[in-house]
Write a protein that holds these residues in place. Structure first.
Motif, PDB file in Angstrom:
ATOM      1  N   LEU A  10       0.843  -1.185   0.000  1.00 23.26           N
ATOM      2  CA  LEU A  10       0.000   0.000   0.000  1.00 23.26           C
ATOM      3  C   LEU A  10       0.880   1.236   0.000  1.00 23.26           C
ATOM      4  CD1 LEU A  10      -2.760  -0.916   2.612  1.00 23.26           C
ATOM      5  CD2 LEU A  10      -3.069  -0.669   0.138  1.00 23.26           C
ATOM      6  N   SER A  11       0.580   2.167  -0.884  1.00 24.69           N
ATOM      7  CA  SER A  11       1.320   3.428  -0.931  1.00 24.69           C
ATOM      8  C   SER A  11       0.312   4.572  -0.840  1.00 24.69           C
ATOM      9  CB  SER A  11       2.131   3.537  -2.224  1.00 24.69           C
ATOM     10  OG  SER A  11       2.893   4.730  -2.245  1.00 24.69           O
ATOM     11  N   PRO A  12       0.191   5.203   0.330  1.00 24.29           N
ATOM     12  CA  PRO A  12      -0.821   6.258   0.503  1.00 24.29           C
ATOM     13  C   PRO A  12      -0.478   7.522  -0.270  1.00 24.29           C
ATOM     14  CG  PRO A  12       0.545   6.080   2.459  1.00 24.29           C
ATOM     15  CD  PRO A  12       0.939   4.942   1.574  1.00 24.29           C
ATOM     16  N   VAL A  13      -1.524   8.158  -0.789  1.00 27.24           N
ATOM     17  CA  VAL A  13      -1.404   9.437  -1.499  1.00 27.24           C
ATOM     18  C   VAL A  13      -2.308  10.423  -0.758  1.00 27.24           C
ATOM     19  CG1 VAL A  13      -1.695  10.645  -3.691  1.00 27.24           C
ATOM     20  CG2 VAL A  13      -1.024   8.227  -3.685  1.00 27.24           C
ATOM     21  N   ALA A  14      -1.728  11.425  -0.152  1.00 24.72           N
ATOM     22  CA  ALA A  14      -2.493  12.381   0.660  1.00 24.72           C
ATOM     23  C   ALA A  14      -3.191  13.392  -0.247  1.00 24.72           C
ATOM     24  CB  ALA A  14      -1.572  13.085   1.650  1.00 24.72           C
ATOM     25  N   LEU A  15      -4.403  13.053  -0.669  1.00 24.74           N
ATOM     26  CA  LEU A  15      -5.125  13.907  -1.609  1.00 24.74           C
ATOM     27  C   LEU A  15      -5.403  15.290  -1.029  1.00 24.74           C
ATOM     28  CD1 LEU A  15      -7.758  11.399  -3.106  1.00 24.74           C
ATOM     29  CD2 LEU A  15      -5.487  11.980  -3.980  1.00 24.74           C
ATOM     30  N   LYS A  16      -5.768  15.344   0.254  1.00 27.33           N
ATOM     31  CA  LYS A  16      -6.111  16.628   0.872  1.00 27.33           C
ATOM     32  C   LYS A  16      -4.912  17.570   0.940  1.00 27.33           C
ATOM     33  CE  LYS A  16      -9.963  14.883   3.651  1.00 27.33           C
ATOM     34  NZ  LYS A  16     -10.499  14.688   5.024  1.00 27.33           N
ATOM     35  N   GLU A  17      -3.720  16.992   0.900  1.00 30.63           N
ATOM     36  CA  GLU A  17      -2.507  17.798   0.930  1.00 30.63           C
ATOM     37  C   GLU A  17      -1.957  18.065  -0.470  1.00 30.63           C
ATOM     38  OE1 GLU A  17       0.268  15.889   3.526  1.00 30.63           O
ATOM     39  OE2 GLU A  17      -1.214  15.628   5.128  1.00 30.63           O
ATOM     40  N   GLY A  18      -2.675  17.582  -1.477  1.00 32.82           N
ATOM     41  CA  GLY A  18      -2.259  17.814  -2.855  1.00 32.82           C
ATOM     42  C   GLY A  18      -1.123  16.929  -3.334  1.00 32.82           C
TER      43      GLY A  18
END
Length: 208
Positions: free
Chosen positions: A27-35
């Motif tokens: 799993l590789s998280p992508v912080a959408l809220k942080e752009g």
């Protein structure tokens, strides 16, 4: 395999499918809220700047778009039984996934969560959200009407369609706090009992 995802985003459906398959993945998280989706490191992975994206291995081949990833996982792992074996059944599964990702997701929920993308004037945002909520009720009504199976959406049994439906059901029931039609609600509750769903929710830090 490596799944690029954001907790609670539409990538949840793909996360569930990976858990259903049971093979090793990262799993590789992508912080959408942080752009983070617009940062060079992720754009290099997925120029579309969104999730999900799945690195299938074999030299860094990355698949994008929910429907394509779901269809690939089903075809590459037939033993998991994630898609009907007959052509029409598979088409029905893809039809359902496409309705979720192409209609319900953008017009019922993106409109609610990001009204600025649909209304330039801030004073129009409440109307945009109101329309989105009406859309959600309408679209789930359509799903209820065309429901072809019993517990699962298709008569052939559990499939990629169920994983796709779950993430919008989850948004409606948990994030927005609105009721689901009877068949859809029964499906949502059945999904919550699946071990793969429980594991995916736990890994993403989401309440069941």
């Amino acid at each position: 395999m490596k799944l690029y995802y954001s907790p609670g985003a539409c990538s949840l459906g793909i996360h569930i499918l990976l858990e259903e398959i049971g093979k090793p993945y990262e799993l590789s998280p992508v912080a959408l809220k942080e752009g983070a989706q617009h940062k060079p490191d992720y754009v290099a992975v997925n120029p579309k700047s969104k999730v999900p994206a799945l690195d299938v291995g074999d030299g860094g081949k990355v698949l994008t778009e929910f429907t394509a990833i779901a269809a690939y996982l089903a075809a590459a792992n037939p033993e998991a039984g994630l898609a009907p074996k007959d052509p029409l059944g598979m088409a029905r599964a893809i039809e359902a996934v496409d309705y979720v990702t192409g209609t319900i997701h953008p017009h019922a929920f993106t409109r609610q969560f990001r009204p600025n993308l649909f209304s330039l004037r801030e004073e129009d945002h409440p109307k945009t959200v109101e329309q989105a909520r009406a859309n959600a009720e309408k679209f789930f009504g359509v799903v209820e009407k065309v429901w072809a199976g019993d517990t699962w959406f298709l008569p052939q049994g559990y499939s990629i369609a169920d994983a796709a439906l779950f993430f919008v059901e989850y948004w409606q029931a948990r994030r927005v706090g609105q009721p689901l039609p009877p068949k859809v609600d029964r499906h949502f509750k059945a999904m919550l009992e699946r071990p793969a769903v429980k594991r995916a929710l736990e890994q993403e830090g989401l309440p069941a």
